[in-house]
Write an enzyme that holds these catalytic residues in place. Structure first.
Site, PDB file in Angstrom:
ATOM      1  N   ARG A 377      -6.737  -4.346   0.088  1.00 24.41           N
ATOM      2  CA  ARG A 377      -5.609  -3.978   0.944  1.00 24.41           C
ATOM      3  C   ARG A 377      -4.574  -5.091   1.024  1.00 24.41           C
ATOM      4  O   ARG A 377      -3.486  -4.891   1.544  1.00 24.41           O
ATOM      5  CB  ARG A 377      -6.105  -3.622   2.352  1.00 24.41           C
ATOM      6  CG  ARG A 377      -6.957  -2.380   2.348  1.00 24.41           C
ATOM      7  CD  ARG A 377      -6.963  -1.658   3.649  1.00 24.41           C
ATOM      8  NE  ARG A 377      -7.263  -2.480   4.795  1.00 24.41           N
ATOM      9  CZ  ARG A 377      -7.290  -2.006   6.043  1.00 24.41           C
ATOM     10  NH1 ARG A 377      -7.025  -0.733   6.262  1.00 24.41           N
ATOM     11  NH2 ARG A 377      -7.598  -2.786   7.048  1.00 24.41           N
ATOM     12  N   VAL A 499      -3.564   6.403   3.366  1.00 23.60           N
ATOM     13  CA  VAL A 499      -4.777   6.022   2.632  1.00 23.60           C
ATOM     14  C   VAL A 499      -5.310   4.666   3.086  1.00 23.60           C
ATOM     15  O   VAL A 499      -4.614   3.877   3.708  1.00 23.60           O
ATOM     16  CB  VAL A 499      -4.513   6.004   1.105  1.00 23.60           C
ATOM     17  CG1 VAL A 499      -4.079   7.370   0.618  1.00 23.60           C
ATOM     18  CG2 VAL A 499      -3.450   4.959   0.751  1.00 23.60           C
ATOM     19  N   GLU A 500      -6.567   4.410   2.742  1.00 28.67           N
ATOM     20  CA  GLU A 500      -7.262   3.143   3.016  1.00 28.67           C
ATOM     21  C   GLU A 500      -7.166   2.732   4.483  1.00 28.67           C
ATOM     22  O   GLU A 500      -6.877   1.586   4.819  1.00 28.67           O
ATOM     23  CB  GLU A 500      -6.722   2.032   2.102  1.00 28.67           C
ATOM     24  CG  GLU A 500      -7.078   2.263   0.641  1.00 28.67           C
ATOM     25  CD  GLU A 500      -6.825   1.043  -0.231  1.00 28.67           C
ATOM     26  OE1 GLU A 500      -6.828  -0.071   0.299  1.00 28.67           O
ATOM     27  OE2 GLU A 500      -6.625   1.221  -1.443  1.00 28.67           O
ATOM     28  N   GLY A 501      -7.426   3.686   5.363  1.00 27.61           N
ATOM     29  CA  GLY A 501      -7.360   3.434   6.802  1.00 27.61           C
ATOM     30  C   GLY A 501      -6.005   3.850   7.335  1.00 27.61           C
ATOM     31  O   GLY A 501      -5.030   3.117   7.210  1.00 27.61           O
TER      32      GLY A 501
END
Length: 820
Positions: A377, A499-501
């Protein structure tokens, strides 16, 4: 008067002792001397009694044995009872990653020399050559409009080129055939590719981020690495990772996908393995993946691999052709052609060897994922945000200079200048944050809290740049076609937001929630001790940690108040640069943040995790401090170029103002109004004095960024600028650069109009009139005619035959017939 004087004096003494962080024994001696002076001076009654009691209390606290037995032990017991329970997901997130600059900001006294001495983000000769060669070549191959609106897939010649040049192996060590590029090189490459569209960037970014490749590098068995990594590096295997499902997104503990250890047949052999049932969705690259990384909950009811019944989240590899797995269908996300789809599995049997890292890693999947996520991230999403923001800078500064209303370039209108400056300022912040956080990875850090900060704020700032660009471009941006370089980015940014949290979760839970325990100098160890039995050894350590924590809070109380009163002018500056004053501001606000964070954790205790809006605002404060630090670091690393100063001042003023807004809102909505009033007095003793960026700085930025300045070139460095038919952004920029060369000719014509030498007309008519009136030479007329043609190619928008806009499978349908 004597009583008032000594009341003020004792308050001042307390502030000085706390500010200097003196030991308890020293404080006790200082109070004893002060009390003696007060008594000799004639102070008596309740004030003298208070001073004597304070001396006695400090004396008791300075006696380690008495303090440990009668104070620390009862507090330790109480602390164990009030500590909130952590879910498995929360605990794994807290344990993951490392503490970097976020720890300094939580300390209330950041070590600027440490930050400024960190290495500069640099590229090796090999990495630079790769960017100048294969990356530029790949950018020239991409036709964003065709991919997004005609085929919805990446052409085979592009994927073949990607595989041949090793783009999918940027993180893979050379010994396995990878490129083994630095984090800085990865973010530079993904930023540049992102400027040509998200589809290709994600195709390359995902295998180099949260995919089986990174998990294998860090946790795989040697056999797994030897087999899969060379194949992944060359694109012989295309990976995806399946985590999210219909009933479990951010909370992995709710994952219903299960695998049961059992015996079965695999490739004709009887083996011990796992039978898995799962339902996953939103999986990037799933439709075309040949190798699936899967997260599921592993159970062993028959104790075939150990004495544990439920191992928890586990990660395994499943080849695409494995029986029972359904894969290949696509979701259709908005924006860029994002290759994404569901994966289903019914009674899928794999051998135990398919667990990433082998049986030893059974149940360790979530920690593995979070550790990789904290790195990924920092790169993939900030790079995409950087690409988006720099595109908007390049296109909008050019278009605002070329487009005229009422005969005036729209960059001259203040209503345009404010969002235009905001685009540039946000792009500067994103660029600084992603570069220097990526550099921290090269120093061995796995910055979990900064990665959450970047994930949320970079994507949100990128979203703001697209909104502002859309407003400034107006009709140019809302008409689809291959001339439009705003719309796809505008409609794609929600993907990065989600996305990704998802950003809502990241802001409300992760930044402060994780930072308050992970980045705080004492809280994490206090929590660990609270899970241990109360005995002499644990009480001894708790006593040491707890009273250091108390001293830490008192010191930050004094620092925040004193620096607030004095404007922090006396704080030592780490540099003598033109922005050194901001280091003093950040020192003060760091202490204020640490104070409010400590008081909040103490007063709310287990209720804090349910106060999401309060947590979000405190997270915003931490984020503003972090991002401002990265801006300062970036400016200093570039030797403080005077030309960039307007961008830096705008960025810092904006971030300090955002901190102030978030802190005031947190205190305004604080559960305990009395505590809120005291905190507000300590944090803002002279009121709210951090203003938003001034109009003057807005104008300075617009003036700077609508010329061919080196600052504009630097802030659009990660944009593909070739003027080719498939790159409308590059064409717009080329026309803008041409406009600088003909500006003198336009000024001459305007002067002729004002003098009455030629009529007041526009466009080609003005050029004709100027030529006829002798204002322009023949060569100058030809030059302006060619430029005007290019200019109109930018101003004009696309239009289509209706038949081009209808997608039908039945050529005899009514819609198709009507179009025909």
């Amino acid at each position: 008067m004597l009583t008032i004087f000594f009341i003020l004096a004792v308050i001042a003494l307390e502030m000085v002792l706390a500010y200097l962080s003196v030991p308890v024994l020293t404080a006790a001696i200082a109070f004893a001397i002060f009390t003696l002076i007060a008594a000799i001076s004639g102070v008596s009654g309740w004030l003298l009694l208070v001073l004597i009691l304070a001396c006695a209390a400090l004396g008791v606290l300075s006696n380690h044995s008495i303090r440990k037995l009668h104070i620390s032990r009862p507090i330790f017991t109480w602390f164990k009872n009030v500590l909130p329970d952590l879910s498995e997901t929360e605990q794994e997130a807290i344990d993951a990653g490392t503490v970097w600059w976020d720890g300094d900001l939580f300390s209330g006294k950041p070590d600027w020399d440490k930050l400024l001495s960190n290495p500069l983000p640099t590229l090796t000769d090999e990495e630079q050559a790769f960017i100048d060669g294969p990356v530029q070549e790949l950018c020239r191959m991409v036709d964003r409009w065709d991919i997004n609106h005609n085929t919805s897939v990446i052409p085979k010649e592009i994927t073949d080129f990607i595989h041949k040049k090793g783009f999918l192996g940027m993180i893979i060590p050379k010994e396995y055939g990878g490129l083994d590029f630095s984090a800085v090189a990865q973010t530079e490459i993904l930023s540049l590719l992102g400027s040509t569209g998200g589809c290709v960037a994600y195709y390359i970014g995902v295998p180099n981020s949260l995919g089986p490749g990174e998990l294998l590098i860090k946790y795989g068995t040697q056999k797994q690495r030897d087999f899969y990594l060379p194949r992944l590096a060359k694109g012989q295997e295309l990976p995806c990772f399946a985590l999210t499902g219909p009933l479990a997104g951010s909370d992995a503990t709710a994952m219903p996908d299960t695998g049961v250890v059992c015996k079965g047949k695999y490739k004709g052999k009887d083996v011990l393995g796992i039978k898995i049932n799962f339902n996953k969705r939103y999986i990037t690259l799933a439709p075309i993946a040949s190798l699936v990384g899967l997260a599921f909950r592993l159970n062993d009811p028959d104790h075939l691999i150990g004495e544990t019944d439920e191992y928890g989240i586990t990660c395994a590899l499943i080849p695409r052709k494995t029986r029972g797995m359904t894969i290949g269908r696509r979701h259709l996300p908005i924006g860029d052609a994002f290759l994404n789809g569901p994966i289903l599995g019914k009674n899928v049997f794999i051998p135990l060897d398919n667990i990433i890292g082998g049986v030893e890693n059974a149940g360790k999947g979530w920690r593995m994922l979070v550790n990789c996520l904290s790195v990924g991230r920092c790169i993939t999403l900030p790079s995409g945000s950087n690409a988006c923001a720099q595109q908007m800078v390049l296109g909008t500064t050019a278009y605002a200079s070329l487009r005229k209303q009422f005969g005036i370039p729209i960059k001259k209108f203040e209503g345009v200048q404010k969002p235009l400056a905001r685009i540039c300022g946000n792009a500067y912040i994103i660029n600084a944050a992603r570069l220097h956080t990526a550099q921290s990875l090269e120093m061995g850090e796995k910055p979990s809290v900064p990665s959450a900060i970047l994930k949320y704020h970079c994507t949100e700032m990128a979203r703001q740049t697209t909104l502002d660009a859309m407003d400034i471009h107006g009709g140019k941006a809302i008409m689809r076609g291959d001339k439009n370089y705003v719309a796809d980015a505008y409609s794609s940014i929600p993907i990065a937001i989600t996305v990704e949290g998802a950003n809502i979760m990241t802001r409300n839970f992760m930044i402060f929630g994780q930072g308050a325990t992970r980045s705080h100098p004492y809280v994490l160890r206090e929590m660990e001790l609270a899970n241990m039995a109360v005995n002499d050894e644990t009480t001894e350590e708790f006593d040491e940690i707890f009273f250091k924590h108390v001293g830490f809070t008192l010191t930050n109380t004094a620092r925040a108040f004193v620096m607030g009163l004095t404007g922090s002018f006396f704080i030592t500056k780490p540099t003598a640069s033109s922005v050194s004053r901001y280091y003093q501001h950040l020192d003060r606000l760091s202490s204020a943040f640490a104070l409010v964070a400590d008081v909040t954790m103490l007063t709310l205790q287990s209720k804090l995790k349910f106060r999401e809006m309060l947590s979000a605002r405190l997270g915003d404060c931490l984020s503003s401090l972090y991002l401002a630090s990265m801006v300062l670091k970036h400016f200093e690393n570039r030797n403080c170029p005077t030309e960039e100063r307007p961008l830096v001042i705008w960025s810092l003023d904006h971030l300090l103002h955002e901190y102030q807004v978030a802190m005031l809102e947190a205190l305004q909505n604080y559960p305990n109004k009395l505590i809120a009033a005291v905190l507000k007095l300590l944090v803002f003793p002279m009121g709210a004095r951090f203003n938003a960026p001034s109009d003057r700085h807005v104008k300075d930025i617009v003036k700077l960024m609508t010329t061919g300045s080196s600052a504009r070139e630097e802030l659009t460095r990660c944009v593909f600028k070739d003027d080719i038919p498939t790159n409308p952004l590059g064409h717009t920029n080329a026309v803008f650069m041409d406009s600088l060369a003909v500006e003198d000719l336009y000024q001459r014509m305007r002067a002729a109009v004002k003098a009455g030498e030629i009529p007041k007309v526009r466009g080609l008519e003005l050029i004709k009139a100027a030529s006829k009136g002798g204002v322009l030479s023949k060569a100058e007329t030809t030059q302006l005619r060619k430029f005007d043609e290019k200019l109109m190619s930018v101003i004009n928008v696309d239009d289509f035959n209706p038949s081009e806009l209808i997608r039908v499978s039945d050529p005899g349908s009514k819609a198709n017939a009507a179009a025909t």
